[in-house]
Structures are given as C-alpha cells and as structure tokens.
Design an enzyme around this catalytic site. Structure first.
Site, PDB file in Angstrom:
ATOM      1  N   ASP A  95       3.769  -1.063 -14.094  1.00  0.00           N
ATOM      2  CA  ASP A  95       4.357  -1.786 -12.961  1.00  0.00           C
ATOM      3  C   ASP A  95       4.754  -3.203 -13.360  1.00  0.00           C
ATOM      4  OD1 ASP A  95       3.449   0.533 -11.841  1.00  0.00           O
ATOM      5  OD2 ASP A  95       1.830  -0.399 -10.699  1.00  0.00           O
TER       6      ASP A  95
ATOM      7  N   TYR B 138      -8.422   6.488  -8.342  1.00  0.00           N
ATOM      8  CA  TYR B 138      -7.598   6.050  -9.484  1.00  0.00           C
ATOM      9  C   TYR B 138      -8.506   5.748 -10.677  1.00  0.00           C
ATOM     10  CZ  TYR B 138      -4.196   3.523 -12.288  1.00  0.00           C
ATOM     11  OH  TYR B 138      -3.374   3.133 -13.322  1.00  0.00           O
TER      12      TYR B 138
ATOM     13  N   GLY C 282       0.806  -1.219   0.000  1.00  0.00           N
ATOM     14  CA  GLY C 282       0.000   0.000   0.000  1.00  0.00           C
ATOM     15  C   GLY C 282       0.835   1.264   0.000  1.00  0.00           C
TER      16      GLY C 282
ATOM     17  N   GLU D 213      -4.898  -8.178 -12.495  1.00  0.00           N
ATOM     18  CA  GLU D 213      -5.192  -7.074 -11.575  1.00  0.00           C
ATOM     19  C   GLU D 213      -6.514  -6.401 -11.932  1.00  0.00           C
ATOM     20  OE1 GLU D 213      -1.965  -5.173  -9.966  1.00  0.00           O
ATOM     21  OE2 GLU D 213      -3.097  -3.488  -9.164  1.00  0.00           O
TER      22      GLU D 213
HETATM   23  C1  GLA Z   1      -0.396   2.777 -10.360  1.00  0.00           C
HETATM   24  C2  GLA Z   1      -0.753   1.898 -11.546  1.00  0.00           C
HETATM   25  C3  GLA Z   1       0.145   2.206 -12.742  1.00  0.00           C
HETATM   26  C4  GLA Z   1       0.165   3.706 -13.033  1.00  0.00           C
HETATM   27  C5  GLA Z   1       0.427   4.503 -11.767  1.00  0.00           C
HETATM   28  C6  GLA Z   1       0.303   5.991 -11.979  1.00  0.00           C
HETATM   29  O1  GLA Z   1       0.883   2.441  -9.900  1.00  0.00           O
HETATM   30  O2  GLA Z   1      -0.633   0.531 -11.205  1.00  0.00           O
HETATM   31  O3  GLA Z   1      -0.286   1.478 -13.866  1.00  0.00           O
HETATM   32  O4  GLA Z   1      -1.014   4.109 -13.660  1.00  0.00           O
HETATM   33  O5  GLA Z   1      -0.448   4.142 -10.718  1.00  0.00           O
HETATM   34  O6  GLA Z   1       1.281   6.437 -12.856  1.00  0.00           O
END
Ligand code: GLA
Length: 367
Positions: free
Chosen positions: A166, A215, A119, A154
């Site tokens: 990521d 998000y 987190g 995910e």
């Molecule tokens: C999270 C998401 C990524 C990206 C970032 C913001 O880490 O998993 O894919 O969108 O936020 O840049």
C-alpha cells in the site's frame, strides 16, 4: 462544496500552508503475497488524502482531521505508548520514524482531509501515512525509503503487520498505470491500464470485527508454512505443495500464496498482450483462492463478485485488500460501467460503487 483546504488551514492556523496529496489504492491481483516476498499489482485511485502543513517554533505536532472533526496534539519529545487505535497513531508514527531515520523535525500544524473511505480496504491508512510523511519531510527522501518508513509506522504505531504494497504504490504510482511489484527485490514496473477499461470498486459497506486480528494470524500461518518448507513461500513450488505434510489450514494458506504469485505473473503477461479475458479469469481464480484456501472473503464480497460475473462487459472481479469485508474490484469495458452499477444496485442495494482511473504518486499538490 467544501472550502478549499488552503483557506481552511489559514482560518484555523493563521498562515499559508504547503499541501501534499497521497492516493488510496486498489489491488488488481496479488493478495496476501506482499508479506511473503511475492508479487502484487495495485493501482493508485482517485480517492486521496491531503495534508496541509505549516511550521511551528516548538516541538509540538498539532493535527486536525476534517473527517473526524477532531484535533490531536503531541509533543515530539514526550509522547505516550501506542497503539491507541486512533487515526493520529499513523501520523505520529510517521513523525517518530522520520526522526529515527535521522531527519530532525520542527513542530508542525497539520490539517488533514481525505476522500478515501475508512476501513474499506482502499488503504486510507497508507494514504494518511504517506501524505503526512511528505508534509513533515518534503525534501527528497528516496521513495522506497519513504514507503518503508511509513510501513514501519503502521507496524509499530497501529499494530498491523502489513506488507509493503500500500505504501509502495502510494509513493511510486504512475497515472494510467498499475504497478507490478516484486516484494522481495522491490523492483517494479509500470503496466499501462488499457484504454477503454475502467476500474470499478464496489464497497460492501461491511467490515467484520476480526479484520486486523485475522490479518496478523494469516501472517503467522504463512510464516509457519515457510518454516516447514525451509524457504520463503515465494520460493515454494507447486511440487513442494503436493509433497507437503502440513495440517489443513496451513497447507491451504501456502497454496493460496504459491498459486497467487503465479497468477500475478500470468496477469502481467495477459495485460502486456492485451488479453483482457485471460486477465479477468485470473481475477476470478484469485477470488476463489482467497475464499477457499486463504479464507479471507465473506458472503458479502462473494455476492458482489457473483453479480459482476453476470454482467456482460465485465472481464474479471475479485475481493481486494485484506478481506473480511471492504471492497471488490472489477475490470469493466467503459461502456458497460452503467450496466454493472445497475446490477450491483439491484442485487446488493447497500453497496457504494466507485469508478476510478489509475492515478499518480504522492507529492506536492494544490487544493
Ligand atoms: C492489506 C495490507 C497489505 C496487503 C493486503 C493483502 O492491505 O496493508 O500490505 O498485505 O492487506 O494483500
């Protein structure tokens, strides 16, 4: 010192495991651009997740997480609906996606150990997904395919509509390098992190409740802007922005993405010519844009960036990851790391400070 993962696995499951590692990541610049087909520049860090695995003769997945002190068990042929908001969602999601991609799985015992703070915006979930994907399917799948499959897990199993950054960097990273990725074509380049430069991560130790809901909302707002412009935000220019008649929050979101993409390109050029001051200024600009236009920062992150800005030898600093808490990343001259650490401890005592070099991609490991 904890017992070696291999021994912990043998004690729990009674046979010798294979072991795989996948790294967490920090993003140097290019935030909230990945799901808009834009540019990002993350680096894999020393925090990682390890998965020890042994085969079973049935179709069960038995997973034990050392961090949560908990076992989760699934039958690959009969599993319930997701997401349940549980760590095992990510692992089961990967198993289901592998099978959907035509890779038939045996049952498996898994023991999972992670040093990636959960987190904190350092991609503990991508590290878990990628480590489990290697454990269940070590035969060479193309690395980009592996990253995409973990991203789908995910989306469907954790309910976070994340971009590809990521998982991609966990699969493709190279030690000593950041990774410059074009999220539209998925072409990438390894960009060496200059010698003598350290990546310092400051964990605000806060995670605001709204993180995953906000998000997904940012994603929708970007999609709304893209519909207005009739093209992806990657294609939108500063001139398009000036002419646009969009309500305030949507216009700001688009402006962040358009200017951030330009900053990543400039950052890559600055790194290339060794201009760390220019790179650092771009990081501060990125933070301002995330704070004012994309509105995903928070008081704690702003404070940490301001502290870093006041320390000589810090080239740049910004929030990193999705936002609403989590971490900042600073690029710092090696001999000034202690000074930065001291300033953070004095100005924001509850922060945790981590220093990392850029590490390599996921794969077989020993622990
Ligand atoms: C999270 C998401 C990524 C990206 C970032 C913001 O880490 O998993 O894919 O969108 O936020 O840049």
């Amino acid at each position: 010192m904890r017992v070696a993962l291999r021994e912990a696995f043998e004690a729990r499951f009674g046979d010798r495991p294979r072991i795989y590692r996948a790294p967490g990541r920090v993003n140097l610049i290019g935030e909230h651009t990945d799901y808009n087909g834009g540019f990002v520049m993350p680096a894999a860090i020393e925090f990682a997740t390890w998965a020890a695995v042994g085969e079973r003769n049935d179709r069960s997945l038995v997973m034990y997480s050392e961090n949560f002190g908990e076992t989760a068990e699934f039958d690959l042929d009969h599993h319930g609906p997701r997401p349940r908001r549980h760590w095992s969602d990510y692992a089961l999601g990967v198993a289901v996606m592998l099978e959907r991609a035509g890779i038939e799985l045996r049952g498996a015992n898994l023991l999972i150990r992670s040093t990636v703070p959960v987190g904190a915006g350092l991609s503990s979930s991508a590290a878990l997904e990628v480590a489990v994907s290697w454990a269940l399917a070590p035969e060479p799948i193309d690395l980009t395919g592996r990253a995409k499959l973990c991203q789908r897990a995910e989306h469907e199993f954790a309910g976070v509509l994340c971009g590809i950054m990521d998982q991609f960097v966990a699969c493709h990273a190279r030690a000593g390098n950041a990774l410059m990725l074009d999220c539209r074509s998925l072409e990438y380049q390894h960009v060496p992190v200059p010698r003598g430069l350290k990546i310092v991560i400051a964990n605000s130790m806060v995670r605001h409740e709204l993180a995953s809901g906000e998000y997904n909302r940012r994603r929708e707002q970007c999609a709304e802007a893209a519909v207005y412009f009739g093209k992806s935000l990657r294609e939108v220019t500063e001139a398009d922005l000036t002419r646009a008649k969009l309500p305030d929050p949507i216009l700001r979101r688009a402006r962040h993405v358009v200017t951030e993409n330009a900053r990543v390109l400039k950052a890559a050029a600055a790194l290339d010519r060794g201009d760390l001051r220019a790179l650092g200024e771009l990081m501060y600009d990125s933070h301002r844009s995330l704070r004012d236009d994309f509105q995903v920062s928070c008081a704690e992150l702003d404070t940490l960036v301001e502290i870093a800005r006041g320390v000589e030898g810090v080239y740049g600093s910004r929030m990193t990851g999705g936002g609403f808490g989590g971490c900042t990343v600073s690029l710092v001259a090696e001999d000034r790391v202690d000074a930065l650490r001291a300033a953070i401890k004095a100005g924001y005592p509850k922060a945790e400070v981590y220093v990392s070099d850029a590490t390599g991609a996921a794969g077989p490991a020993d622990l």
